[in-house]
Design a protein around this motif. Structure first.
Motif, PDB file in Angstrom:
ATOM      1  N   LEU A  31      89.367  78.177  -9.213  1.00 23.56           N
ATOM      2  CA  LEU A  31      88.011  78.685  -9.106  1.00 23.56           C
ATOM      3  C   LEU A  31      87.040  77.580  -8.706  1.00 23.56           C
ATOM      4  N   LEU A  32      87.226  76.399  -9.247  1.00 26.45           N
ATOM      5  CA  LEU A  32      86.339  75.290  -8.897  1.00 26.45           C
ATOM      6  C   LEU A  32      86.489  74.916  -7.428  1.00 26.45           C
ATOM      7  N   ASP A  33      87.701  75.050  -6.890  1.00 26.37           N
ATOM      8  CA  ASP A  33      87.920  74.763  -5.469  1.00 26.37           C
ATOM      9  C   ASP A  33      87.085  75.674  -4.583  1.00 26.37           C
ATOM     10  N   PHE A  34      86.807  76.872  -5.060  1.00 26.81           N
ATOM     11  CA  PHE A  34      85.978  77.814  -4.307  1.00 26.81           C
ATOM     12  C   PHE A  34      84.484  77.557  -4.535  1.00 26.81           C
ATOM     13  N   LYS A  35      84.172  76.482  -5.263  1.00 33.50           N
ATOM     14  CA  LYS A  35      82.788  76.123  -5.591  1.00 33.50           C
ATOM     15  C   LYS A  35      82.115  77.195  -6.456  1.00 33.50           C
ATOM     16  N   LEU A  36      82.902  77.810  -7.322  1.00 33.88           N
ATOM     17  CA  LEU A  36      82.372  78.795  -8.255  1.00 33.88           C
ATOM     18  C   LEU A  36      82.005  78.100  -9.562  1.00 33.88           C
ATOM     19  N   ASN A  37      80.727  78.097  -9.874  1.00 28.67           N
ATOM     20  CA  ASN A  37      80.237  77.477 -11.095  1.00 28.67           C
ATOM     21  C   ASN A  37      80.832  78.171 -12.326  1.00 28.67           C
ATOM     22  N   GLU A  38      81.086  77.395 -13.370  1.00 24.38           N
ATOM     23  CA  GLU A  38      81.703  77.958 -14.576  1.00 24.38           C
ATOM     24  C   GLU A  38      80.888  79.098 -15.162  1.00 24.38           C
ATOM     25  N   SER A  39      79.604  79.135 -14.898  1.00 22.91           N
ATOM     26  CA  SER A  39      78.741  80.162 -15.492  1.00 22.91           C
ATOM     27  C   SER A  39      79.065  81.567 -15.003  1.00 22.91           C
TER      28      SER A  39
END
Length: 333
Positions: free
Chosen positions: A267-275
């Motif tokens: 998910l972080l690779d897709f630049k999706l913030n943890e929020s």
């Protein structure tokens, strides 16, 4: 253990062709795709199948001697298909070539290069798992085609609404302009209704439909369906890998230690913030099947609105963009 699951690329489910094949031939072709997918022979792109196995799939006993089986495979070599491979528009044939070995009584069938590429990269370009053993219970060619369309959007044990235009369904079902089933009355009576009846009876799915009229003509079909068939499999135990997020998702925090079906770093690779991880997984639980589209949606959102990550402020824009990018939507080949 059921080891006959075809992870069918969505592009191949949505492929259109220049000719029709029979229901039995379609089952044979999906079997060849699955054999090729598990063999992973990058040199010959082959799928091996015995004469007895083909004869078991071709039910017309008057047309399943050796020469007849060769003709079926030769017909596959002449059927042209068009499909999408990521962002590429591909023209190919169902089969590139075959070799029959008299000593072993085995056919070695080679896939076209781009068909093979789709089979090998299914997890990147989007796919829908098809249980071939179950689908072989269906008699109808159109049953198999429409079932594939619904599997594109299904979620395990959830009711989904999905609308297709009548013309799209006809294209995917290889119903050509000017033919008998091109008329909506015939299409409904001979294609749509029998296919849905058989899906309900044999394919572990419950589906209803609504006709949507525009200018006094039925132009769209809304499917309302619940899929009881798994989308993730543990082949050693032959059971569904249940993602935790289907129960109480709104109250679950997604962390690095979460279940295998949710990859935190992915998910972080897709630049999706943890929020927004929890909301994203709720909206797109099978996101790994559409990784290219997720990446593209993320890039488009950040390019349009600015910022470094997808967060609560831009998530609505991102979600809409992704819904319009998922490969199963774009079928204009």
């Amino acid at each position: 253990m059921n080891n006959e699951i075809l992870f069918k690329p969505n592009g191949l489910i949505l492929a259109t062709s220049n000719n029709t094949i029979t229901s039995s031939e379609y089952k044979l072709y999906d079997t060849l795709l699955q054999r090729c997918q598990i063999t992973k022979d990058s040199n010959w792109r082959k799928a091996e199948i015995t004469r007895d196995e083909i004869q078991g799939l071709i039910k017309d006993k008057s047309k399943n001697n050796l020469n007849d089986l060769k003709k079926v495979l030769e017909n596959f070599m002449n059927v042209k298909i068009r499909f999408k491979l990521g962002t590429k528009h591909v023209g190919a044939t169902l089969l590139a070539e075959y070799v029959y070995d008299e000593n072993t009584d085995v056919f070695s069938c080679s896939m076209s290069e781009n068909v093979f590429t789709a089979l090998m990269t299914y997890n990147e370009i989007g796919y829908s798992p098809i249980d071939l053993k179950m689908v072989r219970q269906a008699r109808g060619f159109y049953t198999q085609k429409i079932y594939g369309l619904l599997r594109l959007w299904s979620r395990h044990n959830e009711t989904i609404n999905k609308t297709y235009t009548v013309e799209v369904i006809k294209d995917i079902c290889d119903i050509f302009d000017g033919t008998a089933y091109d008329m909506y009355g015939n299409f409904k009576k001979k294609v749509l209704v029998p296919a849905l009846k058989e899906i309900n009876e044999k394919l572990n799915m419950k589906v209803e439909y609504k006709e949507i009229k525009k200018i006094r003509r039925v132009q769209e079909i809304e499917f309302i369906f619940t899929d009881y068939e798994p989308r993730k499999y543990d082949f050693e135990k032959d059971k569904l890998i249940e993602p935790k997020e289907v129960i109480g998702l709104d109250e679950v925090a997604i962390t690095k230690d979460d279940i295998d079906s949710i990859d935190y770093m992915y998910l972080l690779d897709f630049k999706l913030n943890e929020s927004i991880h929890t909301q994203f997984i709720k909206d797109f639980y099978n996101f790994k099947e559409h990784s290219i589209s997720v990446q593209t949606a993320s890039e488009k959102t950040l390019s349009a609105l600015g910022g470094k990550t997808i967060n609560k402020r831009n998530y609505k824009y991102f979600k809409t963009t992704l819904e319009n990018l998922i490969p199963s939507i774009d079928i204009n080949l």
